[in-house]
Motif scaffolding. Sequence first.
Motif, PDB file in Angstrom:
ATOM      1  N   MET A   1     -12.169  11.167 -21.946  1.00 42.78           N
ATOM      2  CA  MET A   1     -12.899  12.185 -21.084  1.00 42.78           C
ATOM      3  C   MET A   1     -12.961  13.555 -22.351  1.00 42.78           C
ATOM      4  SD  MET A   1     -12.344  13.929 -17.579  1.00 42.78           S
ATOM      5  CE  MET A   1     -12.922  12.391 -16.998  1.00 42.78           C
ATOM      6  N   LYS A   2     -13.977  13.965 -22.699  1.00 43.55           N
ATOM      7  CA  LYS A   2     -14.345  15.123 -23.198  1.00 43.55           C
ATOM      8  C   LYS A   2     -14.375  16.226 -22.256  1.00 43.55           C
ATOM      9  CE  LYS A   2     -16.722  15.319 -26.700  1.00 43.55           C
ATOM     10  NZ  LYS A   2     -17.781  15.435 -27.998  1.00 43.55           N
ATOM     11  N   THR A   3     -13.490  17.388 -22.376  1.00 39.78           N
ATOM     12  CA  THR A   3     -13.779  18.294 -21.516  1.00 39.78           C
ATOM     13  C   THR A   3     -13.993  19.684 -22.356  1.00 39.78           C
ATOM     14  OG1 THR A   3     -11.872  17.371 -20.354  1.00 39.78           O
ATOM     15  CG2 THR A   3     -12.114  19.707 -20.030  1.00 39.78           C
ATOM     16  N   LEU A   4     -14.906  20.464 -21.496  1.00 39.67           N
ATOM     17  CA  LEU A   4     -15.337  21.720 -22.062  1.00 39.67           C
ATOM     18  C   LEU A   4     -14.777  22.783 -21.091  1.00 39.67           C
ATOM     19  CD1 LEU A   4     -17.279  23.660 -23.690  1.00 39.67           C
ATOM     20  CD2 LEU A   4     -18.930  23.138 -21.937  1.00 39.67           C
ATOM     21  N   VAL A   5     -14.103  23.766 -21.620  1.00 39.76           N
ATOM     22  CA  VAL A   5     -13.406  24.877 -20.718  1.00 39.76           C
ATOM     23  C   VAL A   5     -14.294  26.143 -21.310  1.00 39.76           C
ATOM     24  CG1 VAL A   5     -11.281  26.199 -20.376  1.00 39.76           C
ATOM     25  CG2 VAL A   5     -11.085  23.660 -20.743  1.00 39.76           C
ATOM     26  N   LEU A   6     -14.972  26.442 -20.340  1.00 37.15           N
ATOM     27  CA  LEU A   6     -15.867  27.729 -20.568  1.00 37.15           C
ATOM     28  C   LEU A   6     -15.076  28.926 -19.876  1.00 37.15           C
ATOM     29  CD1 LEU A   6     -19.280  26.299 -19.381  1.00 37.15           C
ATOM     30  CD2 LEU A   6     -18.601  27.010 -21.576  1.00 37.15           C
ATOM     31  N   VAL A   7     -14.469  29.816 -20.685  1.00 34.98           N
ATOM     32  CA  VAL A   7     -13.476  31.122 -20.345  1.00 34.98           C
ATOM     33  C   VAL A   7     -14.480  32.204 -20.160  1.00 34.98           C
ATOM     34  CG1 VAL A   7     -11.561  32.213 -20.934  1.00 34.98           C
ATOM     35  CG2 VAL A   7     -11.656  29.885 -21.582  1.00 34.98           C
ATOM     36  N   PHE A   8     -14.198  32.607 -18.743  1.00 33.88           N
ATOM     37  CA  PHE A   8     -15.262  33.791 -18.406  1.00 33.88           C
ATOM     38  C   PHE A   8     -14.268  34.813 -18.097  1.00 33.88           C
ATOM     39  CE2 PHE A   8     -18.367  30.540 -17.879  1.00 33.88           C
ATOM     40  CZ  PHE A   8     -19.492  31.124 -18.362  1.00 33.88           C
ATOM     41  N   HIS A   9     -13.858  35.740 -19.132  1.00 32.63           N
ATOM     42  CA  HIS A   9     -13.002  36.669 -19.018  1.00 32.63           C
ATOM     43  C   HIS A   9     -13.248  37.860 -19.718  1.00 32.63           C
ATOM     44  CE1 HIS A   9      -9.358  39.652 -18.440  1.00 32.63           C
ATOM     45  NE2 HIS A   9      -8.969  38.571 -17.768  1.00 32.63           N
ATOM     46  N   PRO A  10     -13.631  39.127 -19.223  1.00 31.75           N
ATOM     47  CA  PRO A  10     -14.197  40.253 -19.802  1.00 31.75           C
ATOM     48  C   PRO A  10     -13.395  40.879 -21.137  1.00 31.75           C
ATOM     49  CG  PRO A  10     -13.909  40.993 -17.734  1.00 31.75           C
ATOM     50  CD  PRO A  10     -13.838  39.348 -17.876  1.00 31.75           C
ATOM     51  N   ASP A  11     -12.169  40.665 -20.972  1.00 34.74           N
ATOM     52  CA  ASP A  11     -10.979  41.322 -21.753  1.00 34.74           C
ATOM     53  C   ASP A  11      -9.827  40.302 -21.940  1.00 34.74           C
ATOM     54  OD1 ASP A  11     -10.001  43.137 -23.664  1.00 34.74           O
ATOM     55  OD2 ASP A  11      -9.241  44.548 -22.023  1.00 34.74           O
ATOM     56  N   LEU A  12     -10.191  39.226 -22.528  1.00 38.89           N
ATOM     57  CA  LEU A  12      -9.134  38.154 -22.741  1.00 38.89           C
ATOM     58  C   LEU A  12      -7.968  38.470 -23.401  1.00 38.89           C
ATOM     59  CD1 LEU A  12      -8.587  35.328 -21.862  1.00 38.89           C
ATOM     60  CD2 LEU A  12      -9.617  34.386 -23.935  1.00 38.89           C
ATOM     61  N   SER A  13      -8.260  39.371 -24.401  1.00 30.90           N
ATOM     62  CA  SER A  13      -7.031  39.959 -25.373  1.00 30.90           C
ATOM     63  C   SER A  13      -5.996  40.557 -24.798  1.00 30.90           C
ATOM     64  CB  SER A  13      -7.739  40.612 -26.589  1.00 30.90           C
ATOM     65  OG  SER A  13      -8.202  41.833 -26.379  1.00 30.90           O
ATOM     66  N   ASN A  14      -6.522  41.168 -23.419  1.00 31.12           N
ATOM     67  CA  ASN A  14      -5.408  42.097 -22.664  1.00 31.12           C
ATOM     68  C   ASN A  14      -4.921  41.233 -21.441  1.00 31.12           C
ATOM     69  OD1 ASN A  14      -5.120  44.341 -24.497  1.00 31.12           O
ATOM     70  ND2 ASN A  14      -7.218  45.084 -23.844  1.00 31.12           N
ATOM     71  N   SER A  15      -5.418  40.335 -21.436  1.00 26.04           N
ATOM     72  CA  SER A  15      -4.859  39.468 -20.135  1.00 26.04           C
ATOM     73  C   SER A  15      -3.685  38.370 -20.502  1.00 26.04           C
ATOM     74  CB  SER A  15      -6.196  38.336 -19.575  1.00 26.04           C
ATOM     75  OG  SER A  15      -5.599  37.552 -18.758  1.00 26.04           O
ATOM     76  N   ARG A  16      -2.718  38.656 -19.981  1.00 21.11           N
ATOM     77  CA  ARG A  16      -1.425  37.937 -20.030  1.00 21.11           C
ATOM     78  C   ARG A  16      -1.741  36.532 -19.607  1.00 21.11           C
ATOM     79  NH1 ARG A  16       3.311  37.627 -16.868  1.00 21.11           N
ATOM     80  NH2 ARG A  16       5.080  36.839 -18.068  1.00 21.11           N
ATOM     81  N   VAL A  17      -2.257  36.386 -18.482  1.00 17.28           N
ATOM     82  CA  VAL A  17      -2.276  35.074 -17.504  1.00 17.28           C
ATOM     83  C   VAL A  17      -3.592  34.262 -18.402  1.00 17.28           C
ATOM     84  CG1 VAL A  17      -2.606  33.757 -15.630  1.00 17.28           C
ATOM     85  CG2 VAL A  17      -1.276  36.059 -15.766  1.00 17.28           C
ATOM     86  N   ASN A  18      -4.667  34.763 -18.215  1.00 21.01           N
ATOM     87  CA  ASN A  18      -5.825  33.783 -18.660  1.00 21.01           C
ATOM     88  C   ASN A  18      -5.625  33.689 -20.037  1.00 21.01           C
ATOM     89  OD1 ASN A  18      -8.104  32.944 -16.772  1.00 21.01           O
ATOM     90  ND2 ASN A  18      -7.180  35.033 -15.910  1.00 21.01           N
ATOM     91  N   ARG A  19      -5.180  34.597 -20.951  1.00 25.29           N
ATOM     92  CA  ARG A  19      -5.102  34.281 -22.290  1.00 25.29           C
ATOM     93  C   ARG A  19      -4.148  33.392 -22.817  1.00 25.29           C
ATOM     94  NH1 ARG A  19      -2.828  39.143 -24.124  1.00 25.29           N
ATOM     95  NH2 ARG A  19      -0.790  38.115 -24.205  1.00 25.29           N
ATOM     96  N   ARG A  20      -2.956  33.106 -22.035  1.00 21.38           N
ATOM     97  CA  ARG A  20      -2.015  32.238 -22.111  1.00 21.38           C
ATOM     98  C   ARG A  20      -2.457  30.933 -21.701  1.00 21.38           C
ATOM     99  NH1 ARG A  20       0.241  29.136 -24.364  1.00 21.38           N
ATOM    100  NH2 ARG A  20       2.018  28.151 -24.003  1.00 21.38           N
ATOM    101  N   LEU A  21      -3.204  30.658 -20.463  1.00 23.44           N
ATOM    102  CA  LEU A  21      -3.873  29.388 -20.065  1.00 23.44           C
ATOM    103  C   LEU A  21      -4.717  28.845 -21.110  1.00 23.44           C
ATOM    104  CD1 LEU A  21      -4.511  30.082 -16.511  1.00 23.44           C
ATOM    105  CD2 LEU A  21      -2.492  29.099 -17.588  1.00 23.44           C
ATOM    106  N   THR A  22      -5.565  30.094 -21.661  1.00 17.54           N
ATOM    107  CA  THR A  22      -6.541  29.481 -22.467  1.00 17.54           C
ATOM    108  C   THR A  22      -5.878  29.166 -24.216  1.00 17.54           C
ATOM    109  OG1 THR A  22      -8.386  31.120 -21.866  1.00 17.54           O
ATOM    110  CG2 THR A  22      -8.477  30.369 -24.165  1.00 17.54           C
ATOM    111  N   GLU A  23      -4.930  29.686 -24.473  1.00 20.68           N
ATOM    112  CA  GLU A  23      -4.201  29.379 -25.726  1.00 20.68           C
ATOM    113  C   GLU A  23      -3.592  27.887 -25.784  1.00 20.68           C
ATOM    114  OE1 GLU A  23      -2.779  33.809 -27.090  1.00 20.68           O
ATOM    115  OE2 GLU A  23      -1.336  32.695 -25.869  1.00 20.68           O
ATOM    116  N   GLU A  24      -2.986  27.490 -24.357  1.00 21.60           N
ATOM    117  CA  GLU A  24      -2.405  26.317 -24.085  1.00 21.60           C
ATOM    118  C   GLU A  24      -3.586  25.247 -24.111  1.00 21.60           C
ATOM    119  OE1 GLU A  24       0.453  23.791 -23.903  1.00 21.60           O
ATOM    120  OE2 GLU A  24       0.641  26.107 -24.301  1.00 21.60           O
TER     121      GLU A  24
END
Length: 182
Positions: free
Chosen positions: A1-24
């Motif tokens: 299964m091919k998965t596309l994750v569209l990350v909608f965060h206006p300041d991801l570099s300063n987001s501890r949580v969403n940045r970490r989820l995205t990196e993983e």
Amino acid sequence: MKTLVLVFHPDLSNSRVNRRLTEEMEKQDNVTVHRVYEAYPDEKIDVSVEQGLLEGHDRIVLQFPFYWYSTPSLLKKWEDVVLTYGWAYGSKGDKLHGKELLIAVSTGAAEDNYSSEGNFNYTVPELLRPLQATSNLIGTRFMTPYILYGVMQHLSDEELEQSAKDYIAYALNSELELLATR
């Protein structure tokens, strides 16, 4: 299964949580991570690029922080310009039919706030109903959302790492359940 994750965060570099989820998520096989605010800092969305990404994947994940019980503004704009009549819906709009749509949302407040007895009077899945209605319109299968509650409270590094692992396990589970319509 091919998965596309569209990350909608206006300041991801300063987001501890969403940045970490995205990196993983970016470390995973058969996953394409698309940081939409970074791709379109001027908010001029390339519709053909976005539609091509959607067509090339089986599961679409919309990852975002919950803002005012809703989505960040670019996600709404993205819906308006990408999910077009004749492509995503309408008599000939079937390009997304049968694909899975998963919402991955993080909330600032704790889970107990999101209930009929809590401070906000509604559950997060209830507040996500407009996205579920959109899913119905475009013919995608609306999966039970992944919700990470209470990110404004202090999550330890260990809790954040476990949350990232939980997110990956959930979002890439080939046997996710559909969210009930009622």
